[in-house]
Design a protein around this motif. Structure first.
Motif, short mmCIF file in Angstrom:
data_model
loop_
_atom_site.label_atom_id
_atom_site.label_comp_id
_atom_site.label_asym_id
_atom_site.label_seq_id
_atom_site.Cartn_x
_atom_site.Cartn_y
_atom_site.Cartn_z
N ALA A 170 -4.21 13.51 7.30
CA ALA A 170 -3.78 14.62 8.16
C ALA A 170 -4.21 15.97 7.59
CB ALA A 170 -2.27 14.58 8.35
N VAL A 171 -4.07 16.15 6.29
CA VAL A 171 -4.48 17.41 5.66
C VAL A 171 -5.99 17.57 5.73
CG1 VAL A 171 -4.59 18.63 3.44
CG2 VAL A 171 -2.44 17.62 4.20
N ARG A 172 -6.72 16.48 5.49
CA ARG A 172 -8.18 16.53 5.61
C ARG A 172 -8.59 16.95 7.02
NH1 ARG A 172 -11.21 12.91 6.12
NH2 ARG A 172 -9.89 11.07 6.25
N GLU A 173 -7.96 16.34 8.01
CA GLU A 173 -8.29 16.63 9.40
C GLU A 173 -7.92 18.07 9.77
OE1 GLU A 173 -9.77 15.99 13.14
OE2 GLU A 173 -9.87 14.58 11.46
N ARG A 174 -6.76 18.52 9.35
CA ARG A 174 -6.30 19.86 9.68
C ARG A 174 -7.23 20.94 9.14
NH1 ARG A 174 -0.61 21.17 7.57
NH2 ARG A 174 -0.07 19.64 9.14
N TYR A 175 -7.70 20.75 7.90
CA TYR A 175 -8.50 21.79 7.25
C TYR A 175 -9.99 21.49 7.26
CZ TYR A 175 -3.94 23.36 5.71
OH TYR A 175 -2.64 23.79 5.68
N GLY A 176 -10.42 20.44 7.92
CA GLY A 176 -11.85 20.13 8.03
C GLY A 176 -12.48 19.72 6.72
N ILE A 177 -11.75 18.98 5.91
CA ILE A 177 -12.25 18.54 4.60
C ILE A 177 -12.95 17.20 4.78
CG2 ILE A 177 -11.57 17.88 2.26
CD1 ILE A 177 -9.13 19.74 2.64
N GLU A 178 -14.08 17.07 4.13
CA GLU A 178 -14.82 15.82 4.26
C GLU A 178 -14.10 14.69 3.53
OE1 GLU A 178 -17.93 16.26 0.51
OE2 GLU A 178 -18.64 16.60 2.55
N GLY A 179 -14.36 13.50 3.96
CA GLY A 179 -13.75 12.32 3.37
C GLY A 179 -13.56 11.26 4.43
N CYS A 187 -7.39 6.00 0.88
CA CYS A 187 -6.71 4.80 0.41
C CYS A 187 -6.87 4.64 -1.10
CB CYS A 187 -7.26 3.59 1.14
SG CYS A 187 -6.32 2.08 0.83
N PHE A 188 -8.08 4.88 -1.60
CA PHE A 188 -8.33 4.78 -3.03
C PHE A 188 -7.46 5.76 -3.81
CE2 PHE A 188 -10.56 6.37 -6.78
CZ PHE A 188 -10.63 5.21 -7.53
N CYS A 211 -4.39 6.86 -7.69
CA CYS A 211 -4.05 8.16 -8.27
C CYS A 211 -2.91 8.78 -7.48
CB CYS A 211 -5.25 9.10 -8.25
SG CYS A 211 -6.76 8.41 -8.90
N TYR A 212 -1.86 8.03 -7.24
CA TYR A 212 -0.80 8.43 -6.33
C TYR A 212 -0.22 9.82 -6.64
CZ TYR A 212 3.34 7.91 -3.39
OH TYR A 212 4.31 8.09 -2.46
N PRO A 213 0.28 10.08 -7.85
CA PRO A 213 0.87 11.41 -8.11
C PRO A 213 -0.17 12.53 -8.05
CG PRO A 213 1.47 9.87 -9.86
CD PRO A 213 0.46 9.18 -9.01
N GLY A 218 0.82 -1.21 0.00
CA GLY A 218 0.00 0.00 0.00
C GLY A 218 0.85 1.26 0.00
N THR A 219 0.19 2.34 0.29
CA THR A 219 0.87 3.64 0.32
C THR A 219 0.58 4.33 1.64
OG1 THR A 219 -1.04 4.60 -0.78
CG2 THR A 219 0.80 3.94 -2.18
N PRO A 220 1.24 3.92 2.72
CA PRO A 220 0.94 4.49 4.03
C PRO A 220 1.24 5.99 4.14
CG PRO A 220 2.84 3.04 4.17
CD PRO A 220 2.28 2.90 2.79
N ALA A 221 2.27 6.46 3.48
CA ALA A 221 2.61 7.88 3.56
C ALA A 221 1.52 8.73 2.92
CB ALA A 221 3.95 8.16 2.91
N SER A 222 1.08 8.31 1.75
CA SER A 222 0.02 9.04 1.06
C SER A 222 -1.27 9.01 1.87
CB SER A 222 -0.21 8.44 -0.33
OG SER A 222 -1.27 9.09 -0.98
#
Length: 149
Positions: A83-92, A98-99, A104-106, A73-77
């Motif tokens: 973390a970015v979602r949580e910091r800025y209150g973005i839904e998801g 993971c998807f 769509c890694y890059p 998998g891609t644990p860093a991504s």
């Protein structure tokens, strides 16, 4: 000794400095790379460097992107996107992180970079507008003979 009254001018804080307006959506779509061609070209030509740079801008551990090279998998991504979602209150949720991290890694890393840059620019613009407002400060006056009771 005669006391001199010094007028004191106070600055009233009308709004607290804060982060950019929190929105529950990503500011750009996954494939909206035309707004930051420098980052997209960097991600295309040297993805490991771009991942490291974005991870560092987000305040992540410098060694975190190395976990993506190990496999499984891609644990860093996944971690950075969450973390970015949580910091800025973005839904998801973790499933969408993971998807996007796996399929769509890059593009996912480019979206994370755009979000960080946009939010940081908004905070800096807000801070500069607060500092550019005219504030009057009085200097402290040496009052040797004045005692507080």
């Amino acid at each position: 000794m005669e006391r001199v009254s010094i007028p004191l001018q106070l600055r009233v804080v009308q709004s607290q400095p804060c982060q950019a307006e929190q929105d529950d959506k990503w500011s750009t779509g996954l494939c909206e790379c035309w707004g930051d061609m420098d980052d997209c070209c960097c991600a295309f030509w040297c993805l490991p460097l771009f991942v490291f740079k974005t991870n560092r801008a987000a305040g992540g551990c410098p060694c975190l992107p190395l976990l993506d090279c190990v496999g499984c998998g891609t644990p860093a991504s996944l971690a950075m996107r969450a973390a970015v979602r949580e910091r800025y209150g973005i839904e998801g949720d973790v499933c969408s992180d993971c998807f996007y991290g796996c399929c769509c890694y890059p593009l996912s890393w480019c979206q994370i970079s755009r979000e960080i840059n946009k939010r940081r620019a908004a905070v800096q613009a807000h801070a500069s507008s607060l500092s550019s407002s005219k504030a009057h400060y009085t200097q402290l006056v040496d009052q040797d003979d004045v005692h507080l009771i």
